[in-house]
Motif scaffolding. Structure first.
Motif, PDB file in Angstrom:
ATOM      1  N   UNK A 158       0.818  -1.219   0.000  1.00  0.00           N
ATOM      2  CA  UNK A 158       0.000   0.000   0.000  1.00  0.00           C
ATOM      3  C   UNK A 158       0.851   1.269   0.000  1.00  0.00           C
ATOM      4  N   UNK A 159       2.154   1.140  -0.164  1.00  0.00           N
ATOM      5  CA  UNK A 159       3.029   2.323  -0.165  1.00  0.00           C
ATOM      6  C   UNK A 159       2.579   3.312  -1.244  1.00  0.00           C
ATOM      7  N   UNK A 160       2.338   4.552  -0.825  1.00  0.00           N
ATOM      8  CA  UNK A 160       1.900   5.583  -1.764  1.00  0.00           C
ATOM      9  C   UNK A 160       0.425   5.549  -2.090  1.00  0.00           C
ATOM     10  N   UNK A 161      -0.317   4.664  -1.435  1.00  0.00           N
ATOM     11  CA  UNK A 161      -1.739   4.512  -1.748  1.00  0.00           C
ATOM     12  C   UNK A 161      -2.676   4.972  -0.628  1.00  0.00           C
ATOM     13  N   UNK A 162      -2.114   5.474   0.485  1.00  0.00           N
ATOM     14  CA  UNK A 162      -2.943   5.863   1.637  1.00  0.00           C
ATOM     15  C   UNK A 162      -2.810   7.360   1.875  1.00  0.00           C
ATOM     16  N   UNK A 198       4.977   5.448   6.259  1.00  0.00           N
ATOM     17  CA  UNK A 198       5.701   4.943   5.086  1.00  0.00           C
ATOM     18  C   UNK A 198       4.783   4.802   3.870  1.00  0.00           C
ATOM     19  N   UNK A 199       3.482   4.598   4.124  1.00  0.00           N
ATOM     20  CA  UNK A 199       2.549   4.369   3.021  1.00  0.00           C
ATOM     21  C   UNK A 199       1.740   5.608   2.640  1.00  0.00           C
ATOM     22  N   UNK A 200       1.896   6.700   3.411  1.00  0.00           N
ATOM     23  CA  UNK A 200       1.125   7.920   3.163  1.00  0.00           C
ATOM     24  C   UNK A 200       1.670   8.662   1.947  1.00  0.00           C
ATOM     25  N   UNK A 201       0.775   9.034   1.034  1.00  0.00           N
ATOM     26  CA  UNK A 201       1.209   9.822  -0.126  1.00  0.00           C
ATOM     27  C   UNK A 201       1.079  11.317   0.113  1.00  0.00           C
ATOM     28  N   UNK A 202       0.195  11.704   1.052  1.00  0.00           N
ATOM     29  CA  UNK A 202       0.022  13.127   1.365  1.00  0.00           C
ATOM     30  C   UNK A 202      -0.754  13.280   2.670  1.00  0.00           C
ATOM     31  N   UNK A 204      -3.158  15.817   4.179  1.00  0.00           N
ATOM     32  CA  UNK A 204      -3.971  16.944   3.739  1.00  0.00           C
ATOM     33  C   UNK A 204      -4.299  17.865   4.912  1.00  0.00           C
ATOM     34  N   UNK A 205      -4.821  19.048   4.597  1.00  0.00           N
ATOM     35  CA  UNK A 205      -5.228  19.993   5.639  1.00  0.00           C
ATOM     36  C   UNK A 205      -6.611  19.636   6.161  1.00  0.00           C
ATOM     37  N   UNK A 206      -7.503  19.243   5.256  1.00  0.00           N
ATOM     38  CA  UNK A 206      -8.890  18.936   5.612  1.00  0.00           C
ATOM     39  C   UNK A 206      -9.081  17.450   5.856  1.00  0.00           C
ATOM     40  N   UNK A 207      -9.918  17.115   6.842  1.00  0.00           N
ATOM     41  CA  UNK A 207     -10.143  15.718   7.195  1.00  0.00           C
ATOM     42  C   UNK A 207     -10.852  14.908   6.133  1.00  0.00           C
ATOM     43  N   UNK A 208     -11.727  15.534   5.349  1.00  0.00           N
ATOM     44  CA  UNK A 208     -12.483  14.795   4.328  1.00  0.00           C
ATOM     45  C   UNK A 208     -11.771  14.742   2.986  1.00  0.00           C
ATOM     46  N   UNK A 209     -10.693  15.507   2.838  1.00  0.00           N
ATOM     47  CA  UNK A 209      -9.990  15.569   1.549  1.00  0.00           C
ATOM     48  C   UNK A 209      -9.487  14.207   1.054  1.00  0.00           C
ATOM     49  N   UNK A 210      -8.971  13.310   1.921  1.00  0.00           N
ATOM     50  CA  UNK A 210      -8.446  12.035   1.410  1.00  0.00           C
ATOM     51  C   UNK A 210      -9.477  11.181   0.667  1.00  0.00           C
ATOM     52  N   UNK A 211     -10.728  11.188   1.125  1.00  0.00           N
ATOM     53  CA  UNK A 211     -11.723  10.353   0.449  1.00  0.00           C
ATOM     54  C   UNK A 211     -12.242  11.040  -0.805  1.00  0.00           C
ATOM     55  N   UNK A 220      -5.978   6.103  -3.405  1.00  0.00           N
ATOM     56  CA  UNK A 220      -6.621   4.793  -3.305  1.00  0.00           C
ATOM     57  C   UNK A 220      -7.418   4.646  -2.014  1.00  0.00           C
ATOM     58  N   UNK A 221      -6.785   4.893  -0.865  1.00  0.00           N
ATOM     59  CA  UNK A 221      -7.413   4.695   0.442  1.00  0.00           C
ATOM     60  C   UNK A 221      -7.386   6.005   1.225  1.00  0.00           C
ATOM     61  N   UNK A 222      -8.529   6.408   1.744  1.00  0.00           N
ATOM     62  CA  UNK A 222      -8.603   7.629   2.538  1.00  0.00           C
ATOM     63  C   UNK A 222      -9.095   7.334   3.946  1.00  0.00           C
ATOM     64  N   UNK A 223      -8.311   7.733   4.954  1.00  0.00           N
ATOM     65  CA  UNK A 223      -8.713   7.568   6.355  1.00  0.00           C
ATOM     66  C   UNK A 223      -9.586   8.756   6.736  1.00  0.00           C
ATOM     67  N   UNK A 224     -10.847   8.484   7.007  1.00  0.00           N
ATOM     68  CA  UNK A 224     -11.829   9.546   7.254  1.00  0.00           C
ATOM     69  C   UNK A 224     -12.921   9.038   8.187  1.00  0.00           C
TER      70      UNK A 224
END
Length: 341
Positions: A158-162, A198-202, A204-211, A220-224
């Protein structure tokens, strides 16, 4: 002389004409929910009361920092939405006012509990469970396994996909950090955060931005919070929502009146209105799938069923305290964010 008198008269008439506009009732609203919901709440209150609303949308961490920075000269009146932890911290630091709404009897026990723990300086307006969502198309395209647990996100494939938000700016991400601490203990919890890094690609500032990025196929995967993932799925995007197998934390989205705000009576009017069933029903218009705090407000059938999710006994008193927040964020800054990826 005549010209001067005419100009003076015109100026006086102009001031008199402007008088009602200058004295029109107003409210400055700091909003930490999704943008469309914030705008709907502002417009809804204006329609209901004729009080002009000046709304600013920022994440809960940013709003907390702003209210703290403005403490000597407050510019906001009400802070609506966002995770409860920073609202509790604002209450602890004396940045918000105590207020007891006359419609308290209509509210869920967890909303009242939030108020009681903060000396009535904040109150619960909605609740939602933490989790993550993933884009099924992007996952398949990259031949990745389907994740179902928190620890699945540590897998090297999942490297680069979370993606997740920065816990310094986002209440969602701070809730994630606090949840991991409570699930695994602090030592193992920080090892988890280091592995996840290690697997985080970015961040973000906003909590909902990853999804939102996952919905667009940019991640690919957003923790929200799960309701934010449900919102993207309901909009037709290929998002699957996950309640992690180990269990998960949850938020009590909250509302607070800013101490020494410029429009205290209008702040109380907004507070009471925002807790009403009618105001909370507006959430359905913008596909906000949180569980409302007013017992009489409708809940969408798409909203995550909290009774079916393995929720931890989230320690709001501990993780909602200023000292614990500062300590955890500093440790995350020092031990996690500085690591290479």
């Amino acid at each position: 002389m005549r010209k001067s008198l005419m100009l003076a008269s015109a100026g006086l008439l102009g001031l008199l004409a402007a008088g009602p506009a200058l004295s029109a009732e107003k409210l400055t609203l700091y909003c930490s929910a999704q943008e469309d919901w914030c705008q709907l709440m502002a417009n809804g209150f204006e329609d209901a009361t004729d009080i002009k609303v000046n709304m600013t949308r920022k994440s809960s961490g940013e709003t907390f920092a702003q209210i703290k920075a403005e403490a000597s000269n407050p510019k906001g009146d009400v802070w609506w939405g966002g995770t409860g932890d920073p609202h509790l911290q604002a209450a602890e630091e004396g940045l918000t006012e105590s207020y007891v709404t006359p419609i308290r009897g209509e509210l869920q026990d967890w909303a009242i509990s939030q108020a009681s723990s903060a000396g009535d300086r904040t109150i619960g307006i909605y609740s939602g469970a933490l989790g993550y969502g993933y884009n099924t198309d992007v996952l398949a395209k990259n031949n990745l396994p389907e994740p179902s647990c928190w620890k699945d996100l540590l897998k090297p494939e999942y490297k680069g996909h979370v993606q997740m938000a920065n816990p310094n700016s986002s209440g969602t991400a701070y809730t994630t950090l606090a949840t991991i601490m409570q699930l695994f203990g602090e030592d193992e919890g920080f090892e988890f955060m280091k592995g996840l890094h290690k697997n985080i690609n970015q961040y973000t500032k906003s909590g909902s931005a990853p999804i939102k990025a996952a919905a667009r196929g940019e991640n690919t995967i957003g923790i929200v919070f799960m309701h934010d993932a449900v919102k993207q799925a309901a909009a037709g995007f290929p998002i699957k929502v996950v309640a992690p197998c180990e269990g998960t934390g949850y938020e009590i989205g909250s509302m607070s009146i800013v101490k020494d705000g410029r429009n205290p009576e209008n702040a109380k009017k907004f507070y009471d209105w925002a807790l009403s069933a009618d105001a909370q029903a507006l959430a359905l218009q913008v596909n906000a799938f949180q569980v409302p705090s007013n017992k009489n407000a409708p809940t969408s059938d798409k909203a995550p069923d909290l009774s079916s999710i393995k929720l931890i006994d989230y320690d709001f008193a501990k993780y909602g305290s200023s000292d614990e927040r500062k300590r955890l964020l500093k440790k995350w800054d020092d031990e996690v964010s500085t690591l290479p990826q």
